[in-house]
Design a protein around this motif. Structure first.
Motif, PDB file in Angstrom:
ATOM      1  N   UNK A 264       2.256 -26.837  16.235  1.00 20.12           N
ATOM      2  CA  UNK A 264       1.445 -27.033  14.934  1.00 20.12           C
ATOM      3  C   UNK A 264       0.383 -28.091  15.161  1.00 20.12           C
ATOM      4  N   UNK A 265      -0.621 -27.663  14.547  1.00 21.18           N
ATOM      5  CA  UNK A 265      -1.530 -28.847  14.026  1.00 21.18           C
ATOM      6  C   UNK A 265      -1.068 -30.067  13.469  1.00 21.18           C
ATOM      7  N   UNK A 266      -1.212 -31.200  14.048  1.00 22.68           N
ATOM      8  CA  UNK A 266      -0.516 -32.378  13.879  1.00 22.68           C
ATOM      9  C   UNK A 266      -0.725 -32.641  12.226  1.00 22.68           C
ATOM     10  N   UNK A 267      -1.568 -32.708  11.766  1.00 28.29           N
ATOM     11  CA  UNK A 267      -1.658 -32.909  10.128  1.00 28.29           C
ATOM     12  C   UNK A 267      -1.024 -31.985   9.457  1.00 28.29           C
TER      13      UNK A 267
ATOM     14  N   UNK B 132       3.992 -40.899  17.729  1.00 25.81           N
ATOM     15  CA  UNK B 132       3.094 -40.408  18.440  1.00 25.81           C
ATOM     16  C   UNK B 132       1.962 -40.933  18.339  1.00 25.81           C
ATOM     17  N   UNK B 133       0.840 -41.315  19.622  1.00 27.54           N
ATOM     18  CA  UNK B 133      -0.250 -41.791  19.395  1.00 27.54           C
ATOM     19  C   UNK B 133      -1.186 -41.269  18.698  1.00 27.54           C
ATOM     20  N   UNK B 134      -2.189 -41.993  18.350  1.00 31.38           N
ATOM     21  CA  UNK B 134      -3.274 -41.329  17.305  1.00 31.38           C
ATOM     22  C   UNK B 134      -4.027 -40.154  17.990  1.00 31.38           C
ATOM     23  N   UNK B 135      -4.042 -40.214  19.141  1.00 34.61           N
ATOM     24  CA  UNK B 135      -5.067 -39.273  19.675  1.00 34.61           C
ATOM     25  C   UNK B 135      -4.426 -37.764  19.964  1.00 34.61           C
ATOM     26  N   UNK B 136      -3.239 -37.693  19.505  1.00 32.57           N
ATOM     27  CA  UNK B 136      -2.229 -36.241  19.795  1.00 32.57           C
ATOM     28  C   UNK B 136      -2.750 -35.462  18.659  1.00 32.57           C
ATOM     29  N   UNK B 137      -3.245 -34.276  18.980  1.00 34.90           N
ATOM     30  CA  UNK B 137      -3.637 -33.399  17.591  1.00 34.90           C
ATOM     31  C   UNK B 137      -2.731 -32.221  17.478  1.00 34.90           C
ATOM     32  N   UNK B 138      -2.159 -31.827  18.574  1.00 42.24           N
ATOM     33  CA  UNK B 138      -1.145 -30.674  18.616  1.00 42.24           C
ATOM     34  C   UNK B 138      -0.056 -31.329  18.902  1.00 42.24           C
ATOM     35  N   UNK B 139       1.223 -30.879  18.237  1.00 40.49           N
ATOM     36  CA  UNK B 139       2.413 -31.196  18.355  1.00 40.49           C
ATOM     37  C   UNK B 139       3.476 -29.801  18.552  1.00 40.49           C
TER      38      UNK B 139
END
Length: 248
Positions: A181-184, A103-110
Motif C-alpha cells: 500500500x501507499x502509506x497514506x 513507522x518512521x515518517x520517511x516510510x512511503x510504502x507499507x
C-alpha cells in the motif's frame, strides 16, 4: 542509495500476535518451528530478502514483545534491514494499526504480511513493491482458483448446506500476502473503516471500502498460509526441497 530508493522507502509490518488455535494447543502459531526455526523468523527473512524493504516491524502479542525481540536477536537476519518489535492489540486490525503507528515518517510504502506465510518468494515481494511504486495505491498477490466454488446458505456447524450459486471461478482469485500500500492510503483506511468483533482480516478489503481500486499481481504457490497441521507438513517439504536445491 538510488533516487528510486530515496523516493520510496518501504517497510513491512508483520502482525504476529495471534495464537493460531487451528494448529492445536501450544505456542503461538508464528512461533511454531519450521525446519527448526520459528515461522516468524522465516517470514521476517522473506520480507528482508527484498532489497526494497529497509524496515521490518513485527507486531508481537501484547505481553510478548521482549520475548520476540530476543527471538530476532538469536537468529541471523540481513544486516541491511532494520528491525522493530512493538506490542500488538486484541485483533489483527488493531495490531496492524499499532505497527503503522510505529513507522518512521520517511516510510512511503507499507507491506502487510502474514507471519503464517513463511515461504513467500522474494520475487513475489518485489512484484508487489514495484506495483505500488508504479502508482497503484493498493496491491495484492493472488492466484487463480483451481477448485469449483459454491456459495451456500449457512447452517449450523456440521449440517448440510444448500447451494445458492456457483460463481465463475475464472473471475475469482485466492489472495495472499504481502499486501502492499501507499502509506497514506492504508493509514486512511485504518482511520476510516471501523470493524467490530475480530476486526478486519484483510487490509485490502478495508481500502476497497474507501472506493480505492486494489490491483492484483501474480502470487506464488509457495506463499500459502500455514494454518492447519497438514499445511505444516507441506511447508516442511517445501523448505527441505529449497535447502537441497539452493542451500537455502
Amino acid at each position: 542509495m538510488s533516487d528510486e530508493a530515496r523516493q520510496h522507502r518501504t517497510a513491512a509490518v508483520i502482525p504476529a500476535a495471534g495464537r493460531g488455535v487451528r494448529l492445536g494447543p501450544g505456542v503461538p502459531k508464528a512461533l511454531r518451528a519450521l525446519g527448526g526455526t520459528p515461522m516468524l523468523i522465516h517470514a521476517v527473512r522473506a520480507m528482508a530478502a527484498s532489497r526494497a524493504v529497509s524496515l521490518v516491524v513485527v507486531v508481537a502479542p501484547p505481553d510478548g514483545a521482549p520475548g520476540v525481540k530476543n527471538l530476532l536477536n538469536e537468529h541471523a537476519l540481513p544486516e541491511r534491514t532494520d528491525y522493530l518489535v512493538v506490542p500488538g492489540g486484541e485483533t489483527r486490525q488493531e495490531s496492524v494499526r499499532l505497527g503503522l503507528d510505529a513507522l518512521p515518517d520517511d516510510i512511503t510504502t507499507v507491506l502487510v504480511h502474514d507471519a503464517a506465510r513463511p515461504l513467500v518468494p522474494v520475487d513475489t515481494v518485489d512484484a508487489v513493491v514495484e506495483a505500488v511504486h508504479g502508482g497503484s495505491p493498493a496491491v495484492v498477490p493472488a492466484l487463480p482458483l483451481t477448485d469449483t466454488v459454491k456459495q451456500v446458505e449457512p447452517r449450523q456447524k456440521g449440517e448440510p448446506e444448500p447451494v445458492v450459486a456457483t460463481p465463475d471461478r475464472a473471475l475469482l482469485r485466492a489472495v495472499q500476502t504481502p499486501q502492499g500500500f501507499d502509506r497514506a492510503t492504508l493509514v486512511g483506511a485504518h482511520e476510516t473503516v471501523v470493524r467490530g468483533g475480530d476486526g478486519a482480516t484483510d487490509c485490502a478489503g478495508m481500502v476497497e471500502q474507501l472506493g480505492t481500486t486494489v490491483m492484483v499481481v501474480t502470487g506464488h504457490e509457495e506463499a500459502f498460509k500455514v494454518t492447519r497441521p497438514l499445511d505444516l507438513v507441506l511447508a516442511e517439504a517445501v523448505l527441505a526441497r529449497r535447502r537441497a536445491n539452493d542451500g537455502f
